[in-house]
Enzyme design. Structure first.
Site, PDB file in Angstrom:
ATOM      1  N   HIS A  33      19.626-146.892  93.244  1.00 22.31           N
ATOM      2  CA  HIS A  33      18.304-146.017  93.992  1.00 22.31           C
ATOM      3  C   HIS A  33      18.695-146.925  95.593  1.00 22.31           C
ATOM      4  O   HIS A  33      19.013-148.004  95.457  1.00 22.31           O
ATOM      5  CB  HIS A  33      17.246-146.452  93.449  1.00 22.31           C
ATOM      6  CG  HIS A  33      16.417-145.960  92.491  1.00 22.31           C
ATOM      7  ND1 HIS A  33      14.861-146.784  92.256  1.00 22.31           N
ATOM      8  CD2 HIS A  33      16.669-145.551  91.488  1.00 22.31           C
ATOM      9  CE1 HIS A  33      14.635-145.673  91.036  1.00 22.31           C
ATOM     10  NE2 HIS A  33      15.594-145.100  91.132  1.00 22.31           N
ATOM     11  N   THR A 112      16.192-125.981  89.734  1.00 23.53           N
ATOM     12  CA  THR A 112      16.315-124.151  89.998  1.00 23.53           C
ATOM     13  C   THR A 112      15.690-124.035  91.086  1.00 23.53           C
ATOM     14  O   THR A 112      14.480-124.982  91.432  1.00 23.53           O
ATOM     15  CB  THR A 112      15.504-123.589  88.243  1.00 23.53           C
ATOM     16  OG1 THR A 112      14.113-123.126  88.431  1.00 23.53           O
ATOM     17  CG2 THR A 112      16.768-123.368  87.589  1.00 23.53           C
ATOM     18  N   TYR A 157       8.348-150.064  82.885  1.00 22.31           N
ATOM     19  CA  TYR A 157       9.607-148.691  83.169  1.00 22.31           C
ATOM     20  C   TYR A 157      10.232-150.165  83.209  1.00 22.31           C
ATOM     21  O   TYR A 157      10.412-150.474  83.985  1.00 22.31           O
ATOM     22  CB  TYR A 157       8.985-148.447  84.055  1.00 22.31           C
ATOM     23  CG  TYR A 157      10.422-147.073  84.163  1.00 22.31           C
ATOM     24  CD1 TYR A 157      11.448-146.905  83.230  1.00 22.31           C
ATOM     25  CD2 TYR A 157       9.879-145.999  84.838  1.00 22.31           C
ATOM     26  CE1 TYR A 157      12.268-145.954  83.161  1.00 22.31           C
ATOM     27  CE2 TYR A 157      10.323-144.918  84.262  1.00 22.31           C
ATOM     28  CZ  TYR A 157      12.072-144.742  83.152  1.00 22.31           C
ATOM     29  OH  TYR A 157      12.397-143.608  83.833  1.00 22.31           O
ATOM     30  N   LYS A 212      10.151-149.060  77.739  1.00 21.48           N
ATOM     31  CA  LYS A 212      11.099-148.652  78.521  1.00 21.48           C
ATOM     32  C   LYS A 212      12.446-149.088  79.294  1.00 21.48           C
ATOM     33  O   LYS A 212      12.084-149.403  80.366  1.00 21.48           O
ATOM     34  CB  LYS A 212      10.300-147.121  78.969  1.00 21.48           C
ATOM     35  CG  LYS A 212      11.582-145.948  79.224  1.00 21.48           C
ATOM     36  CD  LYS A 212      10.393-144.811  79.732  1.00 21.48           C
ATOM     37  CE  LYS A 212      12.274-144.175  80.404  1.00 21.48           C
ATOM     38  NZ  LYS A 212      11.760-142.511  80.473  1.00 21.48           N
ATOM     39  N   LYS A 214      15.490-148.151  80.365  1.00 23.97           N
ATOM     40  CA  LYS A 214      16.219-146.585  81.782  1.00 23.97           C
ATOM     41  C   LYS A 214      17.882-147.458  81.826  1.00 23.97           C
ATOM     42  O   LYS A 214      18.639-147.927  81.363  1.00 23.97           O
ATOM     43  CB  LYS A 214      16.676-147.044  83.657  1.00 23.97           C
ATOM     44  CG  LYS A 214      16.937-145.919  83.812  1.00 23.97           C
ATOM     45  CD  LYS A 214      17.214-144.359  83.834  1.00 23.97           C
ATOM     46  CE  LYS A 214      15.607-143.918  84.257  1.00 23.97           C
ATOM     47  NZ  LYS A 214      15.077-142.620  83.564  1.00 23.97           N
ATOM     48  N   ASP A 242      15.884-144.764  77.332  1.00 14.30           N
ATOM     49  CA  ASP A 242      16.189-143.341  78.806  1.00 14.30           C
ATOM     50  C   ASP A 242      17.599-143.512  78.911  1.00 14.30           C
ATOM     51  O   ASP A 242      18.076-143.925  79.701  1.00 14.30           O
ATOM     52  CB  ASP A 242      15.063-143.203  78.973  1.00 14.30           C
ATOM     53  CG  ASP A 242      15.426-142.121  80.020  1.00 14.30           C
ATOM     54  OD1 ASP A 242      15.794-140.909  79.341  1.00 14.30           O
ATOM     55  OD2 ASP A 242      14.607-141.970  81.476  1.00 14.30           O
ATOM     56  N   HIS A 341       5.798-138.779  82.342  1.00 17.15           N
ATOM     57  CA  HIS A 341       6.722-139.144  83.099  1.00 17.15           C
ATOM     58  C   HIS A 341       7.019-139.636  84.265  1.00 17.15           C
ATOM     59  O   HIS A 341       5.246-139.566  85.257  1.00 17.15           O
ATOM     60  CB  HIS A 341       8.241-137.442  83.164  1.00 17.15           C
ATOM     61  CG  HIS A 341       9.223-137.816  83.917  1.00 17.15           C
ATOM     62  ND1 HIS A 341       9.208-136.851  85.478  1.00 17.15           N
ATOM     63  CD2 HIS A 341      10.320-138.769  83.436  1.00 17.15           C
ATOM     64  CE1 HIS A 341      10.216-138.079  86.184  1.00 17.15           C
ATOM     65  NE2 HIS A 341      10.850-138.631  85.479  1.00 17.15           N
ATOM     66  N   SER A 342       7.907-139.875  85.036  1.00 21.31           N
ATOM     67  CA  SER A 342       7.355-140.742  86.114  1.00 21.31           C
ATOM     68  C   SER A 342       8.813-140.847  87.117  1.00 21.31           C
ATOM     69  O   SER A 342       9.475-140.808  86.590  1.00 21.31           O
ATOM     70  CB  SER A 342       6.519-142.345  85.995  1.00 21.31           C
ATOM     71  OG  SER A 342       6.594-143.373  87.388  1.00 21.31           O
ATOM     72  N   ASN A 343       8.922-140.640  88.287  1.00 24.46           N
ATOM     73  CA  ASN A 343       9.824-140.635  89.060  1.00 24.46           C
ATOM     74  C   ASN A 343       9.254-141.944  90.416  1.00 24.46           C
ATOM     75  O   ASN A 343       7.330-142.141  90.059  1.00 24.46           O
ATOM     76  CB  ASN A 343      10.260-139.704  90.389  1.00 24.46           C
ATOM     77  CG  ASN A 343      11.806-139.885  90.268  1.00 24.46           C
ATOM     78  OD1 ASN A 343      12.513-140.623  90.757  1.00 24.46           O
ATOM     79  ND2 ASN A 343      12.427-137.866  90.466  1.00 24.46           N
ATOM     80  N   HIS A 370       6.368-145.929  87.457  1.00 18.84           N
ATOM     81  CA  HIS A 370       7.900-146.719  89.010  1.00 18.84           C
ATOM     82  C   HIS A 370       6.686-147.674  89.420  1.00 18.84           C
ATOM     83  O   HIS A 370       7.348-148.696  90.408  1.00 18.84           O
ATOM     84  CB  HIS A 370       8.337-145.529  89.270  1.00 18.84           C
ATOM     85  CG  HIS A 370       9.676-145.129  88.931  1.00 18.84           C
ATOM     86  ND1 HIS A 370       9.752-144.247  87.737  1.00 18.84           N
ATOM     87  CD2 HIS A 370      10.855-145.992  88.891  1.00 18.84           C
ATOM     88  CE1 HIS A 370      10.841-143.971  87.682  1.00 18.84           C
ATOM     89  NE2 HIS A 370      11.684-145.187  88.461  1.00 18.84           N
TER      90      HIS A 370
END
Length: 446
Positions: A33, A112, A157, A212, A214, A242, A341-343, A370
């Protein structure tokens, strides 16, 4: 009576405020990040004087779509949520901005034009829900059919993490110090012991009872060791891993076999529905995704091939809160579990996530967030995790209020030429600050 109410609900103004928010050096398979990440804050103001707020991605591609959308929204009914999608269809999308590569900003599979557009619409849809709820004196969850739970459970997370951003940014000390680095006191986490220490801080500070990690950062054996260390430190608690599609099917099956006794689910171990279906056929470990099922068009193949057992929804790129509920209904129909899900996000998004999650029956898995990593916000009061849960408010709208001074300060950073490079989320570019030879790894990486 309806006509009078309708007049006060006409959208009179729309304000877009891009911001840059401090982010810690969290690692993923694409890179790390950046010190700051872009977000877009949307305000919808009605003729009756009610302001609704929304939040979505803030990269340039999203802004370029949001600006004409905001102009066309003025004069429309704030409750005309279906009309948002009609309006989006009327606007031209610059296809040249979109390619078929993995979206580094969200690590969500192929990006897309339709996904980009829906991600923009979602921010406006949430803002309209917030304004409508405030105008009617109803919480957003009531507009979505009513809550079925009083609190929504979230998962810790965990990330492999550097102690600090690279000094070669030049202003990295300013980024961490002045902002108050997200997760102050977390330090580095680059091995199993560091991951466990991070998890302990999550439990002490927020009360999370599931974890979780990453992955896709280190060779699979190292990440297997980290999950094993978590299982030893927190026996019986749900664990997830993940790697964002970084593994081959053979590697995915190997990891699933070695961790099958402790994993709640394995998220996107391999990239794409055919590869996920192959992995699913060879293991009893449930597979989750936020990469191969991110649109309604992707559902038939994935469900028919039994490629996934848990869909991780995200209202930001499914098109908003109502479409998230539509997704939930489809998942129930086909016996597929749903989680979230999270961003990198702020409190507006967490509030929206909590409202829609509160209305979904049978939500058996804790949602991702997050938010504990973010030290900065645009709200007058941060949302709180108690026992790993966020209480569902009955306050009209989302139940949050913008802090104008904080919003202005984060927007001023976005305007500052010194930070212009941060306007595009690019984890690979951020990694090259520390390692100039870094190239985005080919998939599968292992």
């Amino acid at each position: 009576m309806y006509g009078q109410r309708s007049g006060s609900l006409v959208i009179e103004d729309v304000r877009l405020t891009p911001v840059l928010v401090a982010d810690p050096p969290l690692l993923n398979t694409q890179g790390v990040h950046q010190p700051y990440t872009p977000r877009l804050i949307i305000e919808v103001v009605t003729a009756g004087g009610v302001t609704g707020v929304g939040e979505t991605y803030g990269d340039t591609g999203y802004l370029d779509l949001a600006r004409p959308f905001a102009e066309r929204l003025v004069g429309r009914e704030v409750g005309d949520l279906n009309g948002l999608f009609t309006l989006a269809d009327e606007l031209a999308v610059d296809a040249a901005r979109v390619d078929d590569s993995v979206d580094v900003g969200g690590l969500r599979g192929v990006l897309t034009a339709d996904k980009l557009r829906l991600s923009v619409v979602s921010g406006f849809e949430v803002a309209c829900h917030d304004a409508l709820g405030k105008a009617l004196g109803l919480p957003v969850h009531a507009l979505l059919g009513g809550k079925v739970r009083d609190a929504v459970e979230y998962s810790a997370y965990l990330f492999y993490k550097w102690a600090d951003h690279p000094a070669s940014y030049g202003w990295a000390d300013h980024a961490a110090g002045a902002a108050g680095e997200p997760g102050a006191g977390w330090g580095a986490a680059l091995d199993p012991a560091g991951v466990v220490a991070q998890a302990r801080l999550f439990t002490e500070r927020y009360g999370f009872t599931s974890f979780k990690l990453k992955g896709g950062v280190f060779p699979p054996d190292e990440e297997i060791a980290a999950i094993r260390a978590l299982a030893d430190a927190f026996p019986g608690l749900p664990l997830r891993l993940d790697p964002n599609g970084a593994w081959s099917t053979a590697t995915s099956l190997k990891v699933a076999a070695e961790l099958g006794d402790v994993l709640e689910y394995l998220e996107d171990p391999a990239l794409g529905t055919p590869a996920m279906a192959e992995v699913a056929a060879g293991t009893r470990v449930p597979l989750a995704t936020n990469m191969c099922v991110t649109t309604f068009e992707e559902i038939p193949e994935a469900f028919a091939k039994k490629a996934v057992q848990v869909v991780l929804c995200d209202h930001h790129y499914w098109g908003g809160l109502w479409r998230t509920r539509e997704l939930a209904a489809l998942c129930r129909t086909f016996g597929v579990d749903l989680s979230m899900h999270s961003n990198t996000h702020l409190g507006i998004s967490l509030a929206a996530m909590t409202h829609v999650a509160a209305t979904v029956p049978g939500l058996r898995h804790a949602c991702d967030s997050h938010y504990p990593w973010q030290s900065e916000d645009v709200l007058t009061e941060r949302l709180r995790f108690d026992g790993g849960r966020v209480t569902v408010t009955d306050t009209p709208g989302l139940g949050v209020e913008l802090d104008r001074e904080r919003l202005a300060a984060l927007h001023a950073r976005w305007l500052d030429a010194e930070f212009r490079a941060m306007r595009e989320r690019d984890d690979a570019a951020a990694m090259r600050v520390a390692d100039p030879a870094w190239e985005t790894p080919a998939v599968p990486r292992w």
